[in-house]
Design a protein around this motif. Sequence first.
Motif, short mmCIF file in Angstrom:
data_model
loop_
_atom_site.label_atom_id
_atom_site.label_comp_id
_atom_site.label_asym_id
_atom_site.label_seq_id
_atom_site.Cartn_x
_atom_site.Cartn_y
_atom_site.Cartn_z
N ALA A 95 74.51 23.32 61.36
CA ALA A 95 74.31 23.99 62.01
C ALA A 95 72.70 24.07 61.88
CB ALA A 95 74.50 25.34 61.67
N ASN A 96 72.03 23.41 60.22
CA ASN A 96 71.33 23.17 60.42
C ASN A 96 70.57 22.25 60.35
OD1 ASN A 96 70.54 25.84 58.59
ND2 ASN A 96 72.00 24.79 56.50
N ASN A 97 68.49 22.68 60.17
CA ASN A 97 68.19 21.05 61.19
C ASN A 97 68.23 20.51 60.29
OD1 ASN A 97 65.81 22.30 58.85
ND2 ASN A 97 65.53 23.08 60.80
N TYR A 98 67.72 18.62 60.43
CA TYR A 98 67.59 18.47 59.26
C TYR A 98 67.00 18.70 57.70
CZ TYR A 98 66.63 13.57 56.96
OH TYR A 98 66.73 12.68 55.72
N GLU A 99 65.86 18.83 58.01
CA GLU A 99 64.61 19.36 57.10
C GLU A 99 64.64 20.69 56.03
OE1 GLU A 99 62.69 17.74 60.48
OE2 GLU A 99 63.81 19.32 60.42
N THR A 100 65.56 21.58 56.36
CA THR A 100 66.35 22.73 55.86
C THR A 100 67.65 21.50 55.11
OG1 THR A 100 65.61 24.25 57.43
CG2 THR A 100 67.89 24.63 55.46
N PHE A 101 68.36 21.18 56.24
CA PHE A 101 69.54 20.20 54.89
C PHE A 101 69.17 19.62 53.94
CE2 PHE A 101 71.84 16.18 54.55
CZ PHE A 101 73.20 16.90 53.36
N LEU A 102 67.83 18.83 53.89
CA LEU A 102 67.33 17.94 52.83
C LEU A 102 66.89 18.58 51.90
CD1 LEU A 102 66.02 14.47 52.71
CD2 LEU A 102 64.53 14.69 53.30
N THR A 103 65.51 19.84 51.95
CA THR A 103 65.76 20.38 51.11
C THR A 103 66.83 21.55 50.34
OG1 THR A 103 63.77 21.08 52.39
CG2 THR A 103 64.60 22.58 50.33
N ASP A 104 67.93 21.43 50.76
CA ASP A 104 69.12 21.80 50.21
C ASP A 104 69.60 20.29 49.39
OD1 ASP A 104 68.54 24.19 50.78
OD2 ASP A 104 70.47 23.92 52.34
N ALA A 105 69.08 19.42 49.41
CA ALA A 105 70.36 18.64 48.37
C ALA A 105 69.09 18.13 47.48
CB ALA A 105 70.34 17.85 50.18
N THR A 106 67.81 17.84 47.91
CA THR A 106 66.60 17.87 46.69
C THR A 106 66.78 17.88 46.05
OG1 THR A 106 64.87 17.96 48.69
CG2 THR A 106 65.79 15.91 48.74
N VAL A 107 66.11 19.60 46.48
CA VAL A 107 66.44 20.36 45.00
C VAL A 107 67.48 20.43 43.90
CG1 VAL A 107 65.08 22.57 44.64
CG2 VAL A 107 64.36 21.72 46.28
N SER A 108 68.69 21.34 45.17
CA SER A 108 69.82 21.02 44.05
C SER A 108 70.73 19.45 43.05
CB SER A 108 70.68 21.46 45.58
OG SER A 108 70.63 22.52 46.04
N GLY A 109 69.58 18.48 43.86
CA GLY A 109 70.28 17.04 42.74
C GLY A 109 69.73 15.89 43.32
N ILE A 110 69.28 15.41 44.33
CA ILE A 110 68.36 14.70 44.96
C ILE A 110 67.17 14.28 43.79
CG2 ILE A 110 67.60 12.46 46.12
CD1 ILE A 110 70.19 13.86 48.42
N ASN A 111 66.84 14.99 43.47
CA ASN A 111 65.31 15.29 42.91
C ASN A 111 65.41 15.45 41.60
OD1 ASN A 111 63.73 14.35 45.28
ND2 ASN A 111 62.93 16.07 44.79
N LEU A 112 67.01 15.04 41.17
CA LEU A 112 67.22 15.30 39.46
C LEU A 112 67.31 13.59 39.02
CD1 LEU A 112 68.49 18.28 39.86
CD2 LEU A 112 69.85 17.97 38.19
N TYR A 113 67.13 13.11 39.86
CA TYR A 113 67.41 11.53 39.16
C TYR A 113 65.77 11.47 38.84
CZ TYR A 113 66.63 6.77 39.55
OH TYR A 113 66.57 4.84 39.47
N GLU A 114 65.25 11.43 39.33
CA GLU A 114 63.39 11.31 38.74
C GLU A 114 62.64 12.75 38.01
OE1 GLU A 114 59.73 10.20 38.67
OE2 GLU A 114 61.07 9.41 39.63
N VAL A 115 64.46 13.32 37.72
CA VAL A 115 63.87 13.93 36.66
C VAL A 115 64.82 13.68 35.49
CG1 VAL A 115 64.46 16.30 35.38
CG2 VAL A 115 63.70 16.69 37.68
N ALA A 116 65.93 13.47 35.63
CA ALA A 116 66.56 12.64 35.03
C ALA A 116 65.71 11.62 33.68
CB ALA A 116 67.99 11.44 35.11
N ARG A 117 65.28 10.41 34.84
CA ARG A 117 64.09 9.30 34.33
C ARG A 117 62.81 9.52 33.77
NH1 ARG A 117 60.85 7.47 37.46
NH2 ARG A 117 60.55 4.96 36.86
N ARG A 118 62.38 11.09 33.83
CA ARG A 118 61.13 11.63 33.05
C ARG A 118 62.16 11.99 32.17
NH1 ARG A 118 56.21 11.44 35.27
NH2 ARG A 118 55.34 12.51 32.89
N ALA A 119 62.77 12.86 31.65
CA ALA A 119 63.66 13.21 31.00
C ALA A 119 64.05 11.98 29.78
CB ALA A 119 65.06 13.82 31.03
N LYS A 120 64.22 10.71 29.82
CA LYS A 120 64.90 9.74 29.23
C LYS A 120 63.37 9.04 29.02
CE LYS A 120 66.58 5.02 29.76
NZ LYS A 120 65.56 4.14 29.92
#
Length: 239
Positions: free
Chosen positions: A97-122
């Motif tokens: 039911a959510n549009n793509y942009e809303t789905f993508l925001t939920d997915a990126t903030v909740s986890g996908i962008n943690l890839y970059e956080v993990a890279r910067r942490a390492k």
Amino acid sequence: MSTISKPVAFILGYGPNLGQAIARKFKEGGFNVAVSSRRVDETTGKEEGYLGVQADFGNIDSIRSAFDRVEKELGPPAAVIYTAYSFNIVDANDPLANNYETFLTDATVSGINLYEVARRAKAAFEKLPADVPRAYIATGNLLPWVNLPYMLGMSVGKRASANIVEACATAYGPQGHRFYYAHEVNSATGGAQIPPTSQAHDDVFYRLYNQKEQGAWRVCFTETGALYDGEAGRLASSA
């Protein structure tokens, strides 16, 4: 003990419950603390002695700028703790039911962008003296192991977060760069603890930072801070 005066803790997702409690715990432990969220500004945490860094965790450039500022003003963080999330609930019978942009925001903030956080942490961990402990902790929940179609975007994000942590713990944990996906459950049911218990989070996260070895990448705990065996459905101490 260490060749640096004070280690740095960077809390991404600073809010009135978990973020504040975790920041306070690390400050009391002798850390310089940086806190970040979309609502953080220069005055946030100033009385407590924190560095406030505004960031949008749905934006990679914003995440990178936040790390750059923390390293410039405080030094490379030894503890990187991510508590941010995003979710927009829909009817369980209509998970698209959510549009793509809303789905993508939920997915990126909740986890996908943690890839970059993990890279910067390492990258930050690699700049620290050998005697300084270092740990990345992603605040999680049960979504990687349960199906909740009404929270599809957040579920995709949390599954990505768990996958990223598992891969990093396996590859970098033996080098002393430790990675954890930590989440709270209710001790009586093994289900989600709502609302989450701030004291349990800050106690467990501080213990994880000071842990000598990588250990399990998935860390499940109860509202008292006791470790919980998610697969067996019981307190870990009873195993």
